[in-house]
Enzyme design. Structure first.
Site, PDB file in Angstrom:
ATOM      1  N   ASP A  31      -6.061  -2.100 -18.387  1.00  0.00           N
ATOM      2  CA  ASP A  31      -5.191  -1.659 -17.430  1.00  0.00           C
ATOM      3  C   ASP A  31      -5.902  -0.716 -16.687  1.00  0.00           C
ATOM      4  O   ASP A  31      -6.551  -0.136 -17.081  1.00  0.00           O
ATOM      5  CB  ASP A  31      -3.425  -1.168 -17.983  1.00  0.00           C
ATOM      6  N   ARG A  35      -5.858   1.392  -9.838  1.00  0.00           N
ATOM      7  CA  ARG A  35      -6.002   2.952  -9.781  1.00  0.00           C
ATOM      8  C   ARG A  35      -7.384   3.359  -9.608  1.00  0.00           C
ATOM      9  O   ARG A  35      -7.929   4.245  -9.044  1.00  0.00           O
ATOM     10  CB  ARG A  35      -5.414   3.735 -11.016  1.00  0.00           C
ATOM     11  N   ASN A  80       3.323 -10.712 -14.070  1.00  0.00           N
ATOM     12  CA  ASN A  80       2.262 -10.415 -12.740  1.00  0.00           C
ATOM     13  C   ASN A  80       2.440 -11.287 -11.656  1.00  0.00           C
ATOM     14  O   ASN A  80       1.802 -11.008 -10.616  1.00  0.00           O
ATOM     15  CB  ASN A  80       0.777 -10.410 -13.202  1.00  0.00           C
TER      16      ASN A  80
HETATM   17  C1  IPE Z   1      -0.349  -5.363 -18.221  1.00  0.00           C
HETATM   18  O1  IPE Z   1      -0.610  -4.503 -17.125  1.00  0.00           O
HETATM   19  C2  IPE Z   1      -0.434  -6.780 -18.163  1.00  0.00           C
HETATM   20  C3  IPE Z   1      -2.179  -6.926 -18.195  1.00  0.00           C
HETATM   21  C4  IPE Z   1      -2.941  -6.208 -18.414  1.00  0.00           C
HETATM   22  C5  IPE Z   1      -2.333  -8.367 -17.721  1.00  0.00           C
HETATM   23  P1  IPE Z   1       0.600  -4.420 -16.043  1.00  0.00           P
HETATM   24  O2  IPE Z   1      -0.063  -3.233 -15.193  1.00  0.00           O
HETATM   25  O3  IPE Z   1       0.950  -5.518 -15.216  1.00  0.00           O
HETATM   26  O4  IPE Z   1       1.779  -3.565 -16.982  1.00  0.00           O
HETATM   27  P2  IPE Z   1       2.766  -2.595 -16.316  1.00  0.00           P
HETATM   28  O5  IPE Z   1       3.320  -3.233 -15.150  1.00  0.00           O
HETATM   29  O6  IPE Z   1       1.952  -1.167 -16.038  1.00  0.00           O
HETATM   30  O7  IPE Z   1       3.867  -2.505 -17.540  1.00  0.00           O
HETATM   31  C1  IPE Z   2      -4.742  -4.308 -14.915  1.00  0.00           C
HETATM   32  O1  IPE Z   2      -5.043  -3.603 -13.519  1.00  0.00           O
HETATM   33  C2  IPE Z   2      -4.962  -5.765 -14.136  1.00  0.00           C
HETATM   34  C3  IPE Z   2      -3.735  -6.875 -14.394  1.00  0.00           C
HETATM   35  C4  IPE Z   2      -2.573  -6.420 -14.766  1.00  0.00           C
HETATM   36  C5  IPE Z   2      -4.090  -8.007 -13.842  1.00  0.00           C
HETATM   37  P1  IPE Z   2      -3.851  -3.195 -12.607  1.00  0.00           P
HETATM   38  O2  IPE Z   2      -4.045  -3.842 -11.693  1.00  0.00           O
HETATM   39  O3  IPE Z   2      -2.548  -3.320 -13.465  1.00  0.00           O
HETATM   40  O4  IPE Z   2      -4.207  -1.784 -12.211  1.00  0.00           O
HETATM   41  P2  IPE Z   2      -3.285  -0.724 -12.051  1.00  0.00           P
HETATM   42  O5  IPE Z   2      -2.312  -0.541 -13.228  1.00  0.00           O
HETATM   43  O6  IPE Z   2      -2.226  -0.971 -10.912  1.00  0.00           O
HETATM   44  O7  IPE Z   2      -3.927   0.625 -11.967  1.00  0.00           O
HETATM   45 MG    MG Z   3      -1.414  -1.996 -14.285  1.00  0.00          MG
END
Ligand code: IPE
Ligand code: IPE
Ligand code: MG
Length: 256
Positions: A31, A35, A80
């Site tokens: 995650d 950001r 997602n």
């Molecule tokens: C969790 O991350 C899912 C993956 C890393 C694939 P998200 O960014 O989707 O989770 P939330 O929305 O912060 O809970």
């Molecule tokens: C994790 O990074 C990747 C997926 C969930 C596919 P994010 O896309 O959730 O990145 P943040 O949380 O918005 O920074």
């Molecule tokens: Mg995320």
């Protein structure tokens, strides 16, 4: 020897991790890609691309330890799909991007690619490249590299319950046969052992519908490091932390 470990402190970390108890199954919630990109004034997808490099680094770091048998990376959750279609379509190109670069390494290092999640809903080109990667690595048995793609822990449990129901109806199972191990064998993780260690990057303190059943007794490790910055040293720091834990499973420590 990992080249990244240069300072005395890093070398100490490396040798103490090697000497300690190595988790056999590490699950990772990758995650913070968005950001990471935003902080650099880049589009979110640049973070996703940079994050592929972190997967490569983790695999390399884990391989050096010899005893990590399973790694499960959360790549795309059932939630997602709520993201903008342009971001989803970029994410669906990443398995191809990863496998184009890494398939050779997977073969050279006896790594088998697996998927947990329903890939039937993925675009054809994504599904095909994944199926091809799984077929090519099917004979490998050194490390099991799993991606959770279109995965949701609640769906996993629901689908298992439905499959069990079908087996009951068909007379292949009896109600009294269904214990925890039988139930777990119907989950998408099949006969994989439960994760010993779960790592989540980016400072979020939640599971986000990852392996709900399977994480019941996993050790949880959260770090503020954003996924694209995560490297072998961070992985080893997580494992070092894991090695300090006392896994009691509801019982008492041996000496007590
Ligand atoms: C969790 O991350 C899912 C993956 C890393 C694939 P998200 O960014 O989707 O989770 P939330 O929305 O912060 O809970
Ligand atoms: C994790 O990074 C990747 C997926 C969930 C596919 P994010 O896309 O959730 O990145 P943040 O949380 O918005 O920074
Ligand atoms: Mg995320």
């Amino acid at each position: 020897m990992l080249r990244l470990f240069k300072t005395t402190k890093q070398k100490k970390l490396l040798s103490s991790v090697i000497d300690g108890d190595i988790p056999s199954h590490i699950a990772l919630i990758m995650d913070g890609n968005g950001r990471w990109a935003r902080r650099r004034n880049l589009p979110r997808v640049a973070g996703h691309r940079a994050g592929v490099e972190s997967i490569r680094r983790c695999l390399h770091g884990a391989r050096e330890l010899k005893k990590v048998k399973y790694m499960t990376f959360y790549a795309f959750s059932t939630e997602n799909w709520q993201r903008p279609s342009s971001e989803i379509s970029y994410l669906m190109d990443l398995p191809g991007y990863f496998l184009n670069r890494e398939l050779k390494t997977l073969m050279e290092n006896n790594i088998r690619l697996g998927i947990v999640g329903d890939i039937s809903r993925l675009p054809d080109h994504t599904r095909e490249v994944i199926e091809d990667g799984m077929a090519q690595t099917a004979g490998n048995d050194g490390v099991y590299l799993n991606f959770a793609l279109n995965y949701g822990g609640r769906d996993d449990i629901l689908f298992a319950a439905r499959k069990i129901w079908q087996e009951l109806e068909a007379g292949n199972l009896r109600q009294e046969d269904i214990d925890k191990d039988v139930f777990a064998s119907f989950l998408l993780t099949g006969d994989m052992p439960a994760p010993d260690l779960l790592i989540r990057t980016s400072g979020e303190l939640r599971i986000s519908n990852f392996l709900l059943w399977q994480l019941a007794y996993s050790e949880l490790y959260f770090t503020d490091v954003l996924w694209p910055d995560f490297d072998e040293i961070h992985l080893y720091q997580a494992i070092a932390d894991y090695q300090q834990r006392s896994r009691r499973y509801g019982g008492l420590q041996q000496e007590e």
